[in-house]
Design an enzyme around this catalytic site. Sequence first.
Site, PDB file in Angstrom:
ATOM      1  N   HIS A  11       0.852  -1.291   0.116  1.00  0.00           N
ATOM      2  CA  HIS A  11       0.081  -0.105   0.221  1.00  0.00           C
ATOM      3  C   HIS A  11       0.872   1.128   0.026  1.00  0.00           C
ATOM      4  O   HIS A  11       2.171   1.249   0.495  1.00  0.00           O
ATOM      5  CB  HIS A  11      -0.804  -0.004   1.303  1.00  0.00           C
ATOM      6  CG  HIS A  11      -0.329   0.209   2.444  1.00  0.00           C
ATOM      7  ND1 HIS A  11      -0.101   1.338   3.127  1.00  0.00           N
ATOM      8  CD2 HIS A  11      -0.027  -0.868   3.492  1.00  0.00           C
ATOM      9  CE1 HIS A  11       0.265   1.055   4.275  1.00  0.00           C
ATOM     10  NE2 HIS A  11       0.622  -0.316   4.444  1.00  0.00           N
ATOM     11  N   ASP A  16       6.429   1.331   6.741  1.00  0.00           N
ATOM     12  CA  ASP A  16       5.027   1.043   6.507  1.00  0.00           C
ATOM     13  C   ASP A  16       4.199   1.746   5.817  1.00  0.00           C
ATOM     14  O   ASP A  16       3.412   2.733   6.215  1.00  0.00           O
ATOM     15  CB  ASP A  16       4.257   0.206   7.967  1.00  0.00           C
ATOM     16  CG  ASP A  16       2.950  -0.110   7.589  1.00  0.00           C
ATOM     17  OD1 ASP A  16       2.359  -0.430   6.675  1.00  0.00           O
ATOM     18  OD2 ASP A  16       2.268   0.039   8.612  1.00  0.00           O
ATOM     19  N   GLU A  45      -4.818   2.165   2.693  1.00  0.00           N
ATOM     20  CA  GLU A  45      -4.866   0.921   3.405  1.00  0.00           C
ATOM     21  C   GLU A  45      -5.073   1.265   5.042  1.00  0.00           C
ATOM     22  O   GLU A  45      -5.749   0.667   5.790  1.00  0.00           O
ATOM     23  CB  GLU A  45      -3.545   0.158   3.126  1.00  0.00           C
ATOM     24  CG  GLU A  45      -3.520  -1.170   4.211  1.00  0.00           C
ATOM     25  CD  GLU A  45      -2.934  -1.241   5.485  1.00  0.00           C
ATOM     26  OE1 GLU A  45      -3.004  -2.405   5.964  1.00  0.00           O
ATOM     27  OE2 GLU A  45      -2.376  -0.052   5.786  1.00  0.00           O
ATOM     28  N   GLU A  46      -4.385   2.593   5.588  1.00  0.00           N
ATOM     29  CA  GLU A  46      -4.299   2.760   6.645  1.00  0.00           C
ATOM     30  C   GLU A  46      -5.778   3.168   7.277  1.00  0.00           C
ATOM     31  O   GLU A  46      -6.154   3.425   8.489  1.00  0.00           O
ATOM     32  CB  GLU A  46      -3.410   3.981   6.915  1.00  0.00           C
ATOM     33  CG  GLU A  46      -1.923   3.861   6.563  1.00  0.00           C
ATOM     34  CD  GLU A  46      -1.371   2.682   7.434  1.00  0.00           C
ATOM     35  OE1 GLU A  46      -1.925   2.173   8.550  1.00  0.00           O
ATOM     36  OE2 GLU A  46      -0.254   2.326   7.229  1.00  0.00           O
TER      37      GLU A  46
END
Length: 316
Positions: free
Chosen positions: A69, A185, A217-218
């Site tokens: 992502h 990330d 994504e988060e």
Amino acid sequence: MQPKEQNFLKLAEDLSNAKGASGFEDEVLAVARKYARDIAEIQEDSVRNLYLRHAGSTGNKPVVMLDAHTDEVSFMVQAIKPNGTLRFIPLGGWPVNSIAAHRVLVRNAEGNYIPGITVSKPPHFMTEAEKKMENDISNMAIDIGAMSKEDAEQRFHIRMGEPVVPDVTFEYNEETNLMFGKAFDCRLGVASVIGTMKTLVGENLDVDVVGALASQEEVGTRGAKVTSRTVKPDIAIVFEGLPRGRHVYGRLHDSDCGKQRPHAPFHRPRDDYESEVPAFRARSGGTARYSGADRGAYRRLDQRVADPFVQQGESP
């Protein structure tokens, strides 16, 4: 350092430095396009997902999706206070006690990022009741130096709904071979997908390979819900940038993550949502062991032979 390693480090640096709050991943996509333009067929959808298709894909082979992502945990401007500071909300999961007193970059109406710092009431200004209360984002603000709401709007061109990201610049220490930066990330996952696609250039494969770089994504894996239905893979391999590991997060990681090889890749065969299917699990475990990866989360790799999820007779 070998040229291949230097190239990957430069890719990791450019991706980490790119500002990509959830829903505002433009800079990350620009970097991904730059590095992938000669190694894959590139497509983008309306959700800002980016697809990298292996040039040898035919459409009639099993499909392997390489997933990562592009967004990062971040914030959004919610309102401008009368004193010129900014009220904000989180985009993604933030531990509240890690937010205050950090440099951030706030995008303004002109598309420029301006520096600010997250602030909260100092302890010596708090009442005894306030000192006993748990901290909350609603009690914090971002100070950009504006003296009033009008100043923030007219001189700094701040407006509601704009993204805010941590102000961190990538660094690499050659002596210790360590990287320092933000958004590992999942920018390291994005770099790994691009690196894998580069490795596969010119290869005649028995599968069609699609790199899927998902947005948002988060904030609920929104982009991945679209990429999975678009690519319709037979197998998906998810690349992620993992937490620091056993040195920070305690007993679970001390026993399962990176104990023998703290700098090795980490293979996770199960999470809270899904477990690898038995046949793929056996083979991916063998690949992980061959490549020197630690297999973690719930059981060590060398315990796989006793794993009830692996069918009898299967081999790596």
